[in-house]
Each structure stands twice: as C-alpha cells, then as structure tokens.
Design a protein around this motif. Structure first.
Motif, PDB file in Angstrom:
ATOM      1  N   GLU A   1       0.946  -1.032   0.108  1.00 53.93           N
ATOM      2  CA  GLU A   1      -0.146  -0.043  -0.030  1.00 53.93           C
ATOM      3  C   GLU A   1       0.852   1.230  -0.078  1.00 53.93           C
ATOM      4  OE1 GLU A   1      -3.770  -1.566   2.536  1.00 53.93           O
ATOM      5  OE2 GLU A   1      -2.424  -0.336   3.416  1.00 53.93           O
ATOM      6  N   ILE A   2       0.272   2.249  -0.488  1.00 47.64           N
ATOM      7  CA  ILE A   2       1.015   3.497  -0.521  1.00 47.64           C
ATOM      8  C   ILE A   2      -0.145   4.620   0.219  1.00 47.64           C
ATOM      9  CG2 ILE A   2       1.954   5.499  -1.814  1.00 47.64           C
ATOM     10  CD1 ILE A   2       2.466   3.397  -4.000  1.00 47.64           C
ATOM     11  N   ARG A   3       0.272   5.094   1.344  1.00 49.05           N
ATOM     12  CA  ARG A   3      -0.751   5.757   2.193  1.00 49.05           C
ATOM     13  C   ARG A   3      -0.430   7.206   2.214  1.00 49.05           C
ATOM     14  NH1 ARG A   3      -4.660   3.664   5.322  1.00 49.05           N
ATOM     15  NH2 ARG A   3      -4.954   1.270   5.108  1.00 49.05           N
TER      16      ARG A   3
ATOM     17  N   ARG B   1       1.233  14.957   6.760  1.00 44.57           N
ATOM     18  CA  ARG B   1       1.720  13.993   7.635  1.00 44.57           C
ATOM     19  C   ARG B   1       2.533  13.043   6.552  1.00 44.57           C
ATOM     20  NH1 ARG B   1      -3.849  11.474   9.838  1.00 44.57           N
ATOM     21  NH2 ARG B   1      -4.770  12.365   8.079  1.00 44.57           N
ATOM     22  N   PRO B   2       3.331  12.343   7.458  1.00 44.65           N
ATOM     23  CA  PRO B   2       4.224  11.660   6.543  1.00 44.65           C
ATOM     24  C   PRO B   2       3.920  10.696   5.608  1.00 44.65           C
ATOM     25  CG  PRO B   2       4.802  11.547   9.045  1.00 44.65           C
ATOM     26  CD  PRO B   2       3.484  12.125   8.859  1.00 44.65           C
ATOM     27  N   LEU B   3       4.585  10.477   4.368  1.00 40.68           N
ATOM     28  CA  LEU B   3       4.255   9.434   3.448  1.00 40.68           C
ATOM     29  C   LEU B   3       4.451   7.932   4.177  1.00 40.68           C
ATOM     30  CD1 LEU B   3       3.530   8.749   0.294  1.00 40.68           C
ATOM     31  CD2 LEU B   3       5.848   8.588   0.059  1.00 40.68           C
ATOM     32  N   GLU B   4       3.421   7.170   4.195  1.00 40.73           N
ATOM     33  CA  GLU B   4       3.512   5.834   4.405  1.00 40.73           C
ATOM     34  C   GLU B   4       3.119   4.711   3.518  1.00 40.73           C
ATOM     35  OE1 GLU B   4       1.086   2.668   7.476  1.00 40.73           O
ATOM     36  OE2 GLU B   4       0.534   4.958   7.579  1.00 40.73           O
TER      37      GLU B   4
ATOM     38  N   SER C   1       3.860  -4.203   7.380  1.00 41.36           N
ATOM     39  CA  SER C   1       4.444  -3.398   8.191  1.00 41.36           C
ATOM     40  C   SER C   1       4.766  -1.841   7.684  1.00 41.36           C
ATOM     41  CB  SER C   1       5.759  -3.759   8.874  1.00 41.36           C
ATOM     42  OG  SER C   1       5.927  -5.236   9.709  1.00 41.36           O
ATOM     43  N   PRO C   2       4.463  -0.855   8.487  1.00 41.89           N
ATOM     44  CA  PRO C   2       4.652   0.729   8.018  1.00 41.89           C
ATOM     45  C   PRO C   2       6.154   0.995   7.819  1.00 41.89           C
ATOM     46  CG  PRO C   2       4.075   0.667  10.290  1.00 41.89           C
ATOM     47  CD  PRO C   2       3.989  -0.671   9.802  1.00 41.89           C
ATOM     48  N   TYR C   3       6.284   1.638   6.812  1.00 48.61           N
ATOM     49  CA  TYR C   3       7.640   2.424   6.623  1.00 48.61           C
ATOM     50  C   TYR C   3       7.423   3.574   6.175  1.00 48.61           C
ATOM     51  CZ  TYR C   3      11.790   3.331   3.896  1.00 48.61           C
ATOM     52  OH  TYR C   3      13.014   4.056   3.359  1.00 48.61           O
ATOM     53  N   PHE C   4       8.025   4.584   6.571  1.00 51.57           N
ATOM     54  CA  PHE C   4       7.946   5.984   6.461  1.00 51.57           C
ATOM     55  C   PHE C   4       9.179   6.706   5.960  1.00 51.57           C
ATOM     56  CE2 PHE C   4       5.100   4.944  10.199  1.00 51.57           C
ATOM     57  CZ  PHE C   4       3.931   5.316   9.876  1.00 51.57           C
ATOM     58  N   PRO C   5       9.353   6.902   4.784  1.00 54.84           N
ATOM     59  CA  PRO C   5      10.393   7.719   4.176  1.00 54.84           C
ATOM     60  C   PRO C   5      10.380   9.126   4.639  1.00 54.84           C
ATOM     61  CG  PRO C   5       8.663   7.374   2.438  1.00 54.84           C
ATOM     62  CD  PRO C   5       8.267   6.643   3.789  1.00 54.84           C
ATOM     63  N   SER C   6      11.364   9.836   4.578  1.00 50.33           N
ATOM     64  CA  SER C   6      11.269  11.203   5.123  1.00 50.33           C
ATOM     65  C   SER C   6      10.531  12.127   4.098  1.00 50.33           C
ATOM     66  CB  SER C   6      12.789  11.726   5.271  1.00 50.33           C
ATOM     67  OG  SER C   6      13.734  11.355   4.190  1.00 50.33           O
ATOM     68  N   TYR C   7       9.552  12.098   4.106  1.00 55.04           N
ATOM     69  CA  TYR C   7       8.647  12.953   2.962  1.00 55.04           C
ATOM     70  C   TYR C   7       7.186  13.393   3.786  1.00 55.04           C
ATOM     71  CZ  TYR C   7       6.243  14.982  -1.001  1.00 55.04           C
ATOM     72  OH  TYR C   7       5.967  15.860  -1.876  1.00 55.04           O
ATOM     73  N   ILE C   8       7.068  14.491   3.914  1.00 56.12           N
ATOM     74  CA  ILE C   8       5.747  15.024   4.232  1.00 56.12           C
ATOM     75  C   ILE C   8       4.604  15.537   3.289  1.00 56.12           C
ATOM     76  CG2 ILE C   8       4.530  16.866   5.710  1.00 56.12           C
ATOM     77  CD1 ILE C   8       6.509  14.841   7.222  1.00 56.12           C
ATOM     78  N   VAL C   9       3.577  14.818   3.135  1.00 46.87           N
ATOM     79  CA  VAL C   9       2.896  15.206   2.053  1.00 46.87           C
ATOM     80  C   VAL C   9       2.024  16.708   2.197  1.00 46.87           C
ATOM     81  CG1 VAL C   9       0.769  14.292   0.956  1.00 46.87           C
ATOM     82  CG2 VAL C   9       2.131  12.605   1.902  1.00 46.87           C
ATOM     83  N   THR C  10       1.933  17.376   0.797  1.00 46.33           N
ATOM     84  CA  THR C  10       1.406  18.406   1.017  1.00 46.33           C
ATOM     85  C   THR C  10      -0.082  18.484   0.434  1.00 46.33           C
ATOM     86  OG1 THR C  10       2.279  18.953  -1.287  1.00 46.33           O
ATOM     87  CG2 THR C  10       3.720  19.514   0.410  1.00 46.33           C
ATOM     88  N   ALA C  11      -0.656  19.650   0.370  1.00 46.29           N
ATOM     89  CA  ALA C  11      -1.873  19.751  -0.116  1.00 46.29           C
ATOM     90  C   ALA C  11      -1.970  19.539  -1.601  1.00 46.29           C
ATOM     91  CB  ALA C  11      -2.663  21.102   0.274  1.00 46.29           C
TER      92      ALA C  11
END
Length: 310
Positions: free
Chosen positions: A30-32, A37-40, A46-56
C-alpha cells in the motif's frame, strides 16, 4: 506493476518511491498519502515512513489524475469511497463526507488516499486444486482470513484456473461469473477486467453482492459464482439461492478461523445446511496467501501447512 500507479502520483512522491530497492518495491502492498503527515508505505504488512511530508498540492495532483480533471465524473465512485485505476489498483479516499437524507452523497476536501497495489500471482492457487475439484466439478469453497492475508489474490487465481481449465490436471474449463462489488477481484476499468481471468469469465463490476449473484444466475448461467467478503444476512440468503439453483460458489470472508464463523448469525444457515464443502484458512506465516489449513463441511481437517500448530 507500479507504472500505472506512478502515473497518478506527484513527481516528488514518485521520486521517493524510486529510491527503494527492487526487493522492497516487490513487497510493497500500500501507499498511504495523508495531507500534512508523513508518507507511509506498507511493506510486508509493516509501515515504513520515508522522510517526506505530504502537501495539499500532492493531494490535488492525485485527485486530478485519478479523476482525469473531472471530479464530477467520479460522483458514484466517491459515494463508495474508492476508485479503481488502470492496472486494477484501488485508491481509497477519506475526507469531508457530504450526506443527503442520511446517505453518503459525496466526499469533498479529500485529505487521505490509500493506494492498494493489485498483484496478480499466476499459479498461486494451483496447490489447492486437488482439494477443491472433485468428480468433474468445483466444490463450493470459502476462503477465510484476516485483512491482508491474500484472500482476493487467491480468489482471482482460482477464478482464472476455473475459467481456463487444466489439461494436465484433467480439469475442464467452466463459466465463471464474478460479482465484484469493490472492483478488486477483476480490477475493472470501464467494465474491462485488468487482470488475466481466462476466457470464460463474466464480471458485474461495482454491483452489490446479493443482488449481483441473482443477476448472474438469471442472465449469464454461470457454473461458478465468485464473490469477495460476504458477511451480511442478504449475502448469505443469496448464497443459499445460488446453491439451490445448482451453482457453485467461491467466496471469501473476514475471519481468523473456521471455528470463528460458527458464532456469526449471518453465516449460520450456510454452515448448518453444509452448503460450502471446503473452507481454506489463510495466514501470513510465509507471506500473504499462505495456506494454514483446509477443512471440509463436517469441520474435519483435510490439510494443514507444515509447522503450523494445532
């Protein structure tokens, strides 16, 4: 597989995903995407959070892409809360819900997206054939498992095998009717299945299961009907109607075990009538689609995966 997904993603998110190694990409489920909030990424459950914050702006980009810049064209899909895109991938949506007379009219201000990656695994259901095919016909079967154990993937491959048949196994092809309420089994786009389901498959896409099963019986005379995630009382009533009409059933249900099903009022008639002849329990012990055990209509275990405790 991911090519059709990256066409709807913003360049920045695509760039993040491109940094993943091929093994991680293969196991991504999945891509959430959630605004501010952080891209998941869900990998192997299991969740993996790369260093990216989603924008509007990212959310607007995705919505424009999946709607082809015409949000009004997706009015019916928005009522259901998800859209199926090319490749059979399902995009779930969350945001401000607009209701009318107590019913969902639309979703506005979409702030969350869940892109579930559709993976067709050709041949994954082949080991089940000796247990589900008997005396020239497919036995009515229920696939049991909690979320993300590969139920839909298994249904999809079984439908393909039923439709195509197998000369090596002396299994004749049959007419298969799929009632795909959530557009996940066939992954239809504009009514056309995006997955390989063989030559003898007819699909009712986006149709409620109970009503769709009756429509299939009346109009397409299937040998087997395939449905995903039954559970409501009307679903069970339609299953019994299909059984009484002499149609085979292949279905899935959310549960951890065959024993858990016995406590569900909506499934009581199916179990007491012994309309379903095989129950396949799934687990994630060796990844999605791992078969824990197979039980017959009497509750007798006829197969168990090695290493799984009783």
């Amino acid at each position: 597989m991911l090519a059709s997904i990256t066409t709807v993603l913003p360049p920045d998110i695509t760039g993040v995903i491109d940094t993943l190694s091929p093994p991680l990409l293969e196991r991504m489920e999945e891509i959430r995407v959630r605004v501010n909030r952080p891209l998941e990424l869900m990998i192997d459950g299991s969740p993996y959070f790369p260093s990216y914050i989603v924008t509007a702006t990212d959310a607007i980009h995705i919505l424009n892409k999946i709607s082809k810049h015409s949000i009004y064209a997706l009015e019916e899909e928005l009522k259901r809360g998800y859209i199926t895109i090319t490749g059979g991938h399902r995009v779930g949506l969350a945001g401000k819900v607009i209701t009318e007379r107590g019913k969902v009219k639309a979703i506005r201000d979409v702030s969350s997206f869940n892109i579930r990656i559709a993976k067709q695994k050709i041949g994954v259901a082949a080991p089940l054939m000796p247990y589900l095919y008997e005396k020239g016909r497919w036995l009515s079967t229920m696939v049991i498992g909690p979320p993300q154990t590969g139920k839909t993937t298994l249904l999809r491959d079984l439908a393909r095998i039923m439709s195509s048949g197998s000369e090596d196994k002396r299994v004749a092809s049959c007419k298969v009717g799929i009632v795909d309420e959530r557009s996940e089994i066939a992954g239809c786009v504009h009514g056309i299945p995006q997955h390989d389901l063989g030559q003898r498959v007819d699909v009712l896409d986006g149709c409620p299961k109970a009503e769709g099963m009756m429509m299939m019986i009346r109009s397409m005379s299937p040998d087997v009907i395939v449905v995903d995630e039954i559970g409501r009382m009307e679903d069970s009533e339609a299953v019994m109607e299909a059984v009484n009409a002499g149609v085979g059933l292949l279905m899935s249900v959310h549960a951890f075990s065959f024993d858990e099903l016995k406590s569900r009022p909506s499934l009581r008639e199916i179990l007491s009538y012994r309309a379903v002849k095989r129950f396949v329990e799934l687990t994630r012990s060796n990844g999605p689609g791992s078969i824990k055990r197979i039980v017959n209509e009497m509750g007798e275990e006829i197969y168990r995966e090695e290493g799984v405790r009783r």
